[in-house]
Design a protein around this motif. Structure first.
Motif, PDB file in Angstrom:
ATOM      1  N   LYS A  22      52.449 -63.848  84.379  1.00 39.45           N
ATOM      2  CA  LYS A  22      53.123 -65.359  84.333  1.00 39.45           C
ATOM      3  C   LYS A  22      52.406 -66.658  84.404  1.00 39.45           C
ATOM      4  CE  LYS A  22      57.101 -64.802  87.152  1.00 39.45           C
ATOM      5  NZ  LYS A  22      58.260 -65.023  87.226  1.00 39.45           N
ATOM      6  N   VAL A  23      52.204 -65.944  86.259  1.00 40.00           N
ATOM      7  CA  VAL A  23      50.826 -66.552  86.829  1.00 40.00           C
ATOM      8  C   VAL A  23      50.147 -67.663  86.132  1.00 40.00           C
ATOM      9  CG1 VAL A  23      51.770 -66.009  88.776  1.00 40.00           C
ATOM     10  CG2 VAL A  23      49.787 -65.454  87.988  1.00 40.00           C
ATOM     11  N   ASP A  24      48.981 -67.119  84.741  1.00 39.40           N
ATOM     12  CA  ASP A  24      48.409 -67.666  84.156  1.00 39.40           C
ATOM     13  C   ASP A  24      49.238 -68.958  83.340  1.00 39.40           C
ATOM     14  OD1 ASP A  24      46.585 -68.129  82.486  1.00 39.40           O
ATOM     15  OD2 ASP A  24      45.055 -66.660  82.134  1.00 39.40           O
ATOM     16  N   LYS A  25      48.441 -70.133  83.402  1.00 35.74           N
ATOM     17  CA  LYS A  25      49.103 -71.174  82.885  1.00 35.74           C
ATOM     18  C   LYS A  25      49.597 -71.299  80.976  1.00 35.74           C
ATOM     19  CE  LYS A  25      45.424 -73.998  82.959  1.00 35.74           C
ATOM     20  NZ  LYS A  25      44.967 -75.311  83.111  1.00 35.74           N
ATOM     21  N   LYS A  26      47.638 -70.126  80.706  1.00 35.20           N
ATOM     22  CA  LYS A  26      47.940 -69.845  79.013  1.00 35.20           C
ATOM     23  C   LYS A  26      49.070 -68.908  78.728  1.00 35.20           C
ATOM     24  CE  LYS A  26      43.234 -70.181  78.993  1.00 35.20           C
ATOM     25  NZ  LYS A  26      42.325 -69.087  79.111  1.00 35.20           N
ATOM     26  N   PHE A  27      50.273 -68.166  79.731  1.00 37.68           N
ATOM     27  CA  PHE A  27      50.818 -67.693  78.919  1.00 37.68           C
ATOM     28  C   PHE A  27      51.823 -67.213  80.166  1.00 37.68           C
ATOM     29  CE2 PHE A  27      47.110 -64.852  79.531  1.00 37.68           C
ATOM     30  CZ  PHE A  27      46.093 -64.498  78.006  1.00 37.68           C
ATOM     31  N   LYS A  28      52.187 -69.148  79.790  1.00 36.95           N
ATOM     32  CA  LYS A  28      53.404 -68.804  79.820  1.00 36.95           C
ATOM     33  C   LYS A  28      54.321 -69.309  78.640  1.00 36.95           C
ATOM     34  CE  LYS A  28      53.092 -71.246  84.222  1.00 36.95           C
ATOM     35  NZ  LYS A  28      52.953 -72.912  85.272  1.00 36.95           N
ATOM     36  N   LYS A  29      54.556 -68.259  78.372  1.00 37.70           N
ATOM     37  CA  LYS A  29      55.542 -68.057  77.183  1.00 37.70           C
ATOM     38  C   LYS A  29      56.705 -66.627  77.333  1.00 37.70           C
ATOM     39  CE  LYS A  29      51.986 -68.719  73.844  1.00 37.70           C
ATOM     40  NZ  LYS A  29      50.974 -68.512  72.332  1.00 37.70           N
ATOM     41  N   LYS A  30      57.791 -67.069  77.559  1.00 36.00           N
ATOM     42  CA  LYS A  30      58.602 -65.977  78.235  1.00 36.00           C
ATOM     43  C   LYS A  30      59.059 -64.613  77.272  1.00 36.00           C
ATOM     44  CE  LYS A  30      61.851 -64.353  81.606  1.00 36.00           C
ATOM     45  NZ  LYS A  30      62.050 -63.057  80.045  1.00 36.00           N
ATOM     46  N   VAL A  31      58.593 -63.885  77.624  1.00 34.72           N
ATOM     47  CA  VAL A  31      58.730 -62.348  77.054  1.00 34.72           C
ATOM     48  C   VAL A  31      58.843 -61.551  77.514  1.00 34.72           C
ATOM     49  CG1 VAL A  31      57.090 -63.203  74.664  1.00 34.72           C
ATOM     50  CG2 VAL A  31      56.394 -61.915  76.541  1.00 34.72           C
ATOM     51  N   ASP A  32      59.727 -60.263  77.492  1.00 31.50           N
ATOM     52  CA  ASP A  32      59.739 -58.922  78.053  1.00 31.50           C
ATOM     53  C   ASP A  32      58.259 -58.453  78.933  1.00 31.50           C
ATOM     54  OD1 ASP A  32      62.791 -59.091  78.336  1.00 31.50           O
ATOM     55  OD2 ASP A  32      62.928 -58.851  76.490  1.00 31.50           O
ATOM     56  N   PHE A  33      57.301 -58.092  77.583  1.00 26.41           N
ATOM     57  CA  PHE A  33      56.124 -57.194  77.399  1.00 26.41           C
ATOM     58  C   PHE A  33      55.079 -58.532  76.818  1.00 26.41           C
ATOM     59  CE2 PHE A  33      59.328 -54.035  78.312  1.00 26.41           C
ATOM     60  CZ  PHE A  33      58.743 -54.187  79.369  1.00 26.41           C
ATOM     61  N   PHE A  34      53.966 -57.750  77.477  1.00 26.94           N
ATOM     62  CA  PHE A  34      52.952 -58.815  75.996  1.00 26.94           C
ATOM     63  C   PHE A  34      51.719 -57.039  75.675  1.00 26.94           C
ATOM     64  CE2 PHE A  34      52.921 -62.404  78.370  1.00 26.94           C
ATOM     65  CZ  PHE A  34      52.832 -63.499  77.713  1.00 26.94           C
ATOM     66  N   LEU A  35      51.461 -57.066  74.994  1.00 25.71           N
ATOM     67  CA  LEU A  35      51.432 -55.449  74.470  1.00 25.71           C
ATOM     68  C   LEU A  35      49.378 -56.082  74.122  1.00 25.71           C
ATOM     69  CD1 LEU A  35      52.245 -52.809  73.541  1.00 25.71           C
ATOM     70  CD2 LEU A  35      53.066 -53.858  71.074  1.00 25.71           C
ATOM     71  N   LEU A  36      48.893 -55.224  74.110  1.00 22.90           N
ATOM     72  CA  LEU A  36      47.166 -54.991  73.834  1.00 22.90           C
ATOM     73  C   LEU A  36      47.447 -53.640  73.284  1.00 22.90           C
ATOM     74  CD1 LEU A  36      45.641 -55.104  77.216  1.00 22.90           C
ATOM     75  CD2 LEU A  36      45.135 -56.172  75.735  1.00 22.90           C
ATOM     76  N   ASN A  37      47.085 -53.879  71.548  1.00 21.55           N
ATOM     77  CA  ASN A  37      47.147 -53.067  70.285  1.00 21.55           C
ATOM     78  C   ASN A  37      45.730 -53.387  70.182  1.00 21.55           C
ATOM     79  OD1 ASN A  37      47.144 -52.225  67.993  1.00 21.55           O
ATOM     80  ND2 ASN A  37      49.251 -53.297  66.936  1.00 21.55           N
ATOM     81  N   ASN A  38      45.413 -51.563  70.035  1.00 24.69           N
ATOM     82  CA  ASN A  38      43.945 -50.781  69.567  1.00 24.69           C
ATOM     83  C   ASN A  38      43.696 -50.248  68.506  1.00 24.69           C
ATOM     84  OD1 ASN A  38      42.828 -52.786  72.334  1.00 24.69           O
ATOM     85  ND2 ASN A  38      43.021 -51.653  73.572  1.00 24.69           N
TER      86      ASN A  38
END
Length: 258
Positions: free
Chosen positions: A168-184
């Motif tokens: 969340k420290v990255d300003k690009k990801f200041k979107k409050k969600v519980d988890f980010f998911l890498l989907n491969n």
């Protein structure tokens, strides 16, 4: 709540793979982006979408998501807001409020697009999830599979779950969600249908010669559904192929095809 990018069928494949586990955990409601009143049609008249069901549902894996949900006896809800007198995202949240108020024990899986699942207002807007938290005393579990993209080896790491607080420290990801998911995930039917088969389709000579240096679209339909809805049917699979060969090979679920 799980989001998607409309141009990535692998996001829909992940949603598909979640359905059985969610059903076993007591979830019985699924909210999707559908055209007005089409949830009633799918719940009461037929267990599959057509081109009239919605815009996103015209894509093959979104249609498979609906078919699988109906097989598991989920109740389908359209979450779009058609009340032009209120904010679109607020209207969507009110739709969920209505579902949960009518059944206090209901467990609802919301499959939405992009920033609809962001739990706190951003500098641009307030999302559906943020409004829902204001309307009801709940804290939804939110998974964002849109904003993180990776090219890591999918065989070893098909899915990578990253807690929000780690990035969340990255300003690009200041979107409050519980988890980010890498989907491969790879986009195929493995893990969706128990019986799949490699099918060889021979192309007419005129087609292969005429398109020998071009790409062309191949769509495969369920024969029974196509006999009813024709071009308004949603294909089982659509793929881009080259005309340089006299035949193409596809992995398809067992059943009648057109």
């Amino acid at each position: 709540m799980l989001n998607e990018n409309h141009w990535h069928p692998k996001h829909r494949k992940f949603a598909l793979q979640l359905l059985k586990s969610l059903k076993n955990a007591g979830y019985s409601h699924l909210a999707l982006a559908l055209y007005k009143n089409q949830d009633s049609v799918i719940n009461n008249q037929r267990d599959y979408p057509t081109f009239s069901s919605g815009y996103n549902t015209r894509e093959s894996f979104f249609a498979h998501l609906i078919r699988k949900a109906k097989d598991l006896e989920f109740i389908i809800h359209g979450h779009e807001n058609y009340d032009n007198t209120i904010n679109r995202k607020l209207g969507q949240a009110k739709n969920f409020e209505k579902i949960l108020s009518e059944d206090l024990t209901a467990k609802l899986f919301v499959y939405a697009s992009l920033d609809h699942i962001v739990e706190e207002p951003t500098s641009q807007e307030k999302g559906m999830a943020a409004y829902l938290k204001e309307l009801l005393p709940i804290d939804p579990l939110t998974l964002n599979q849109v904003d993180l993209v990776s090219d890591i080896d999918h065989e070893d790491h098909e899915m990578v779950l990253v807690p929000y607080h780690l990035i969340k420290v990255d300003k690009k990801f200041k979107k409050k969600v519980d988890f980010f998911l890498l989907n491969n995930l790879e986009v195929h039917f493995k893990g969706i249908y128990p019986e799949t088969k490699r099918i060889s389709i021979h192309l007419p000579f005129e087609l292969s010669q005429k398109n020998s240096s071009k790409e062309f679209l191949v769509s495969v339909y369920n024969e029974d559904k196509f006999s009813i809805y024709k071009s308004r049917s949603v294909p089982i699979l659509s793929t881009i192929e080259f005309g340089s060969n006299n035949s193409i090979e596809l992995m398809l679920p067992e059943g009648k095809r057109h």
